[in-house]
Design an enzyme around this catalytic site. Structure first.
Site, PDB file in Angstrom:
ATOM      1  N   ASP A  39       9.788   9.210  32.828  1.00  0.00           N
ATOM      2  CA  ASP A  39      10.899   9.071  31.483  1.00  0.00           C
ATOM      3  C   ASP A  39      11.831  10.032  31.818  1.00  0.00           C
ATOM      4  OD1 ASP A  39      10.617   9.444  28.767  1.00  0.00           O
ATOM      5  OD2 ASP A  39      11.236  11.300  28.839  1.00  0.00           O
TER       6      ASP A  39
ATOM      7  N   GLU B 127      12.484   4.294  33.132  1.00  0.00           N
ATOM      8  CA  GLU B 127      12.832   4.041  31.842  1.00  0.00           C
ATOM      9  C   GLU B 127      14.369   4.754  32.167  1.00  0.00           C
ATOM     10  OE1 GLU B 127      13.378   5.792  27.172  1.00  0.00           O
ATOM     11  OE2 GLU B 127      13.103   7.378  29.262  1.00  0.00           O
TER      12      GLU B 127
HETATM   13  C1  NOJ Z   1      12.352   8.525  26.026  1.00  0.00           C
HETATM   14  C2  NOJ Z   1      10.546   7.730  25.312  1.00  0.00           C
HETATM   15  O1  NOJ Z   1      10.381   6.725  25.054  1.00  0.00           O
HETATM   16  C3  NOJ Z   1      10.948   8.947  23.982  1.00  0.00           C
HETATM   17  O2  NOJ Z   1      10.010   8.288  23.286  1.00  0.00           O
HETATM   18  C4  NOJ Z   1      11.050  10.286  23.552  1.00  0.00           C
HETATM   19  O3  NOJ Z   1      11.411  10.455  22.357  1.00  0.00           O
HETATM   20  C5  NOJ Z   1      12.004  10.596  24.805  1.00  0.00           C
HETATM   21  N1  NOJ Z   1      12.008  10.088  26.087  1.00  0.00           N
HETATM   22  C6  NOJ Z   1      12.082  12.190  25.150  1.00  0.00           C
HETATM   23  O4  NOJ Z   1      11.455  12.395  26.311  1.00  0.00           O
END
Ligand code: NOJ
Length: 577
Positions: free
Chosen positions: A207, A249
């Site tokens: 993430d 991500e």
């Molecule tokens: C990315 C995630 O996809 C999202 O849903 C989240 O709010 C943020 N990271 C914070 O962790």
């Protein structure tokens, strides 16, 4: 025949993103759980997906859908126990389904014991787990809040009375950023990874990878080599499990993306936000140009791979598209301002954006699955679920899975008021109309088509591992491309528009070559000069396999001698060149 390497299984995987709490409730408390997910593994097995990506399921105050973790070593009691998790893993493994889990270590919850200890005691070792300053720094456009409009004063520093200092958070104030420059924090992350790898996970979705390695503040402790953090994650993962994958991500500028692959030493898969936005723009404008441009903006993925998607459980971010294209997409797919979010995104699911027109939904998924990379599907998109715009923010697209037309969509036996989120009811996308049971019974349903699509992608290793090229078809609404691999090819042709189109292009076919459809039903005729003519219906598509035999095979193997089984990735004239 080039054999499949166990370490590169992800190149031909089909990934299914699932939020445990919204999938299937086994105990009737209104919240989906691991036992419920386990009960649905046969469904997922039949659907044909080869890997699941589980959204965060850890103990959490749950103020950001579980992305605010308060214990990295457990299961949120609402979703079951660690024992339930292990049983789920066993059952998934028995079906050959791999499991990737979210690793949320850019930040913790403010309820995490580390943060509490940091607040309480300036001398605690946990103080340096986070990023603190005594004076609030002036706003920095490079470090704005990720959620404009949802965070008070758009701030990224919040004063903590107990600590009498400001802490840094790129997301909500209840998600303090971890200080990755601190080796003790990194050691904690390795331990967390080791724990879950021991329980059998096949890897992690990292993430906020971009923010993890970004300098938090000019005066804060700096990482000497930011990408070394990601490389170290990879080293720790493969030390435990040689086929473990890291999926990042990394919503970074296109010119930066290649660095996350780290020449094979960093991330295996990157969520393809660039292509996502351009693919959607092509669907919105019914023109091929935005898609071609998106592919050109991508750097080569020679060592790693893209993970392509149409929708996920966040907003559909079109912020990196040129402004005029953003306007066109908003106009077509999110005409009401309530459908938009953060000035950059759309909070809708795919099927309603495409007016529930099955031809367009199939076209969209056929295109997605034919793109260079690994396709990812959001739970519920296989049946064309819709959103609930009466829910706040991104929760609009996180409603429970629609299994049947019964009460609560067969998701839970709890009373309606106790559901984790309301199920979508009534109207075109309500569970009475859109559900798994009804689509199972209908041979022509989207669900049954999706099974075919998934199976076709999984048997088309050309797409995961072959060399990609765009075919010039000289038509504004058509996109054609091919993959060459191991002497054979897969050719995919898509018509983005609401009108028939006929195309003719050279395939270098010789006598003895076989050309047969894998998916789709367009008319195709081959000519003696080696070319092929294809007529596509409105929103039509076709995938063809070109099997070289005889003269074609020997000529091709001569011209391809030296070609490796390595994927070429999109050969882009990207800005990073
Ligand atoms: C990315 C995630 O996809 C999202 O849903 C989240 O709010 C943020 N990271 C914070 O962790």
């Amino acid at each position: 025949m080039v054999s499949v390497s166990p370490e590169t299984w992800f190149k031909n995987a089909v990934v299914y993103a699932v939020d445990v709490e919204a999938f299937n409730d086994s105990d009737g408390d209104g919240v989906g759980d691991f036992q419920g997910l386990t009960q649905k593994l046969d469904y997922l097995d039949r659907l044909g997906v080869s890997a699941l990506w589980l959204l965060p399921f850890y103990p959490t105050p749950n103020r950001d859908n579980g992305y605010d973790v308060s214990d990295y070593y457990g299961v949120d009691p609402r979703l079951g126990t660690l024992g339930d998790f292990v049983e789920f893993m066993d059952e998934a493994e028995a079906r050959g389904i791999r499991v990737i889990i979210d690793l949320v270590v850019n930040h913790t919850s403010d309820q995490h014991p580390w943060f509490k200890a940091a607040q309480e005691d300036p001398d605690s070792k946990y103080r340096d787990y986070y990023v603190w300053v005594d004076e609030r720094p002036p706003p920095d456009p490079e470090r704005a809040t990720v959620f404009p409009g949802e965070v008070e004063d758009e701030r990224v520093w919040t004063y903590d009375e107990e600590a009498d200092a400001y802490y840094y958070h790129r997301f909500y104030p209840f998600q303090p950023d971890l200080n990755l420059a601190n080796p003790d924090v990194r050691a904690e992350i390795y331990r967390i990874m080791k724990f879950w790898l021991e329980l059998g996970v096949a890897g992690f979705r990292v993430d906020a990878a971009t923010l993890m390695i970004q300098p938090k503040h000019p005066d804060a402790e700096q990482l000497d080599d930011p990408h070394e953090v990601l490389r170290s994650l990879k080293r720790h993962a493969v030390a435990r499990r040689s086929d473990a994958v890291l999926l990042a991500e990394a919503d970074d500028a296109p010119g930066e993306l290649e660095s996350y692959f780290g020449d094979g030493a960093e991330m295996d898969l990157l969520m393809n936000f660039v292509l996502n936005a351009h693919l959607v723009a092509a669907l919105a404008t019914e023109r091929a140009a935005p898609l071609a441009e998106g592919l050109e903006r991508l750097p080569p993925a020679d060592v790693g791979q893209w993970m392509n998607f149409l929708r996920n459980y966040d907003e559909l971010n079109i912020g990196r598209l040129p402004k005029d294209l953003q306007d066109e997409v908003f106009e077509r797919f999110a005409p009401d301002t309530d459908m938009r979010i953060y000035g950059r995104g759309i909070r809708r699911r795919l099927a309603p954006m495409l007016d529930g027109d099955e031809r367009r939904v199939k076209l969209a998924f056929s295109l997605l699955f034919s793109m260079p990379g690994t396709p990812m599907l959001l739970y519920g998109d296989e049946i064309g679920m819709g959103e609930d715009l009466s829910l706040p923010g991104r929760t609009s697209v996180r409603t429970p899975m629609q299994w049947t037309d019964e009460e609560n969509a067969g998701f839970s036996t709890a009373s309606e008021d106790d559901l984790v989120l309301p199920v979508v009811s009534g109207g075109r996308f309500g569970h009475e109309e859109v559900n798994v049971a009804a689509q199972r019974a209908d041979a022509e349903s989207l669900l049954n088509w999706m099974e075919r699509l998934i199976a076709t992608r999984r048997e088309s290793r050309e797409i995961g591992e072959g060399s990609f090229s765009v075919i010039d078809v000289d038509h504004p609404c058509a996109f054609a491309h091919r993959y060459d691999f191991n002497g054979n090819a897969v050719v995919c042709v898509h018509n983005l528009s609401d009108g028939k189109c006929s195309l003719e292009f050279d395939l270098d076919l010789v006598q003895g070559d076989a050309l047969y459809p894998l998916l789709g039903n367009a008319d195709h005729t081959r000519h003696d000069d080696g070319s092929c003519e294809i007529t596509l219906d409105d929103y039509g598509y076709i995938w063809l396999r070109l099997h070289r035999t005889g003269a074609g095979a020997s000529r091709r193997s001569a011209s391809e001698s030296g070609q490796q089984s390595r994927p070429e990735g999109p050969r882009a004239q990207s800005e990073s060149r």
